[in-house]
Enzyme design. Structure first.
Site, PDB file in Angstrom:
ATOM      1  N   CYS A 257     -30.008 111.303  45.218  1.00 29.63           N
ATOM      2  CA  CYS A 257     -29.647 111.482  46.615  1.00 29.63           C
ATOM      3  C   CYS A 257     -29.822 112.893  47.022  1.00 29.63           C
ATOM      4  O   CYS A 257     -30.178 112.950  48.153  1.00 29.63           O
ATOM      5  CB  CYS A 257     -27.988 111.127  46.811  1.00 29.63           C
ATOM      6  SG  CYS A 257     -27.814 109.226  46.964  1.00 29.63           S
ATOM      7  N   VAL A 258     -29.688 113.766  46.382  1.00 31.75           N
ATOM      8  CA  VAL A 258     -29.848 115.149  46.881  1.00 31.75           C
ATOM      9  C   VAL A 258     -30.989 115.836  45.772  1.00 31.75           C
ATOM     10  O   VAL A 258     -30.850 115.933  44.604  1.00 31.75           O
ATOM     11  CB  VAL A 258     -28.579 115.847  46.634  1.00 31.75           C
ATOM     12  CG1 VAL A 258     -28.648 117.484  47.390  1.00 31.75           C
ATOM     13  CG2 VAL A 258     -27.458 115.216  47.534  1.00 31.75           C
TER      14      VAL A 258
END
Lengths: 104, 166
Positions: free
Chosen positions: A103-104
């Site tokens: 996600c990051v």
């Protein structure tokens, strides 16, 4: 799993067109992929692509933008400039890798 | 080349999709959902505006942004007996473990994450009323804050945007 013809080779891809076989990729294929999505490859692009290929080989996962910046040393602003709008997807597409899962 | 399957990266169409995120809470666990969703949207070519208001001001206040806390009080999802959560030391323990889990996943700290959002093209706005209530000026806020604006300015500039209130 579909195949597609790139530079005269039969290449395995997923439904969207991302390469699925690490070893079917080479720099000539990369150039064709880049042309197909409207990216003009420069040395800076190659720095990113080479980092992605190496990192995937070691870790078995496509690095996220965050990882390209912290571990690969190419800052986020540059990534958005090199691969406009959807940098994570575009860079992994050209590098013949799956989209990053993180996600990051 | 005509045989090639090429992903659609939306190069040709400008969808004009925008995301507006209102951050009204100042705890660590309320900062991250905004950051992560905002970051994901930016990576998809979506314009992102973040508006920090009320307790959310702690996230962009230079004095507090590096010391946000996570408290299990009133949070049943921590699965901790309710009577224990207000005890001394519990908040600092919970904050420490949350930070540790985030660091292990290479998720940046608050200040770095705001920098990442800025570098990815986000606009960061601070709420005028919250600034006035706390007697803060732009110099007191994180340097990536674009401006202190009032609520109507934010509503106006996010015309047509999808909205998240956190």
């Amino acid at each position: 799993m579909p195949t597609t013809v790139i530079e005269g080779h039969n290449i395995s891809v997923d439904d969207e067109g991302f390469l699925t076989e690490y070893d079917q990729w080479d720099p000539v294929i990369a150039s064709a992929l880049a042309v197909a999505i409207g990216v003009d490859l420069t040395d800076e692009h190659w720095k990113v692509i080479n980092f992605l290929r190496e990192d995937f080989k070691v870790n078995g996962a496509t690095p996220t933008l965050r990882r390209v910046s912290t571990a690969g040393g190419i800052d986020t602003k540059s990534l958005f400039a090199l691969f406009p709008k959807k940098p994570a997807k575009k860079m992994s597409y050209i590098a013949g890798l799956p989209k990053p899962a993180g996600c990051v | 080349m005509s045989d090639m399957i090429v992903p659609s990266f939306g190069n040709d169409e400008d969808t004009g999709r925008k995301l507006a995120i209102i951050c009204s809470k100042g705890s660590l666990d309320m900062a991250y959902p905004a950051f992560i969703l905002g970051n994901a949207a930016l990576g998809e070519g979506i314009a992102v505006d973040l508006f920090f208001t009320f307790w959310g001001f702690d996230i962009i206040n230079k004095k507090t942004m590096d010391h946000l806390k996570f408290s299990p009080v009133g949070n049943t999802a921590t699965h901790m007996p309710a009577a224990l959560s207000p005890l001394p030391g519990v908040t600092s323990f919970a904050t420490h473990s949350l930070k540790k889990s985030l660091t292990e996943l290479d998720v940046p700290e608050v200040r770095d994450f705001l920098g990442l959002l800025k570098d990815s093209g986000a606009n960061i706005w601070a709420c005028q009323l919250s600034a006035d209530m706390n007697h803060l000026v732009k110099e007191d806020l994180y340097e990536g804050v674009d401006a202190i604006i009032n609520a109507s300015a934010f509503i106006e500039m996010t015309d047509g945007a999808q909205l998240l209130f956190i």
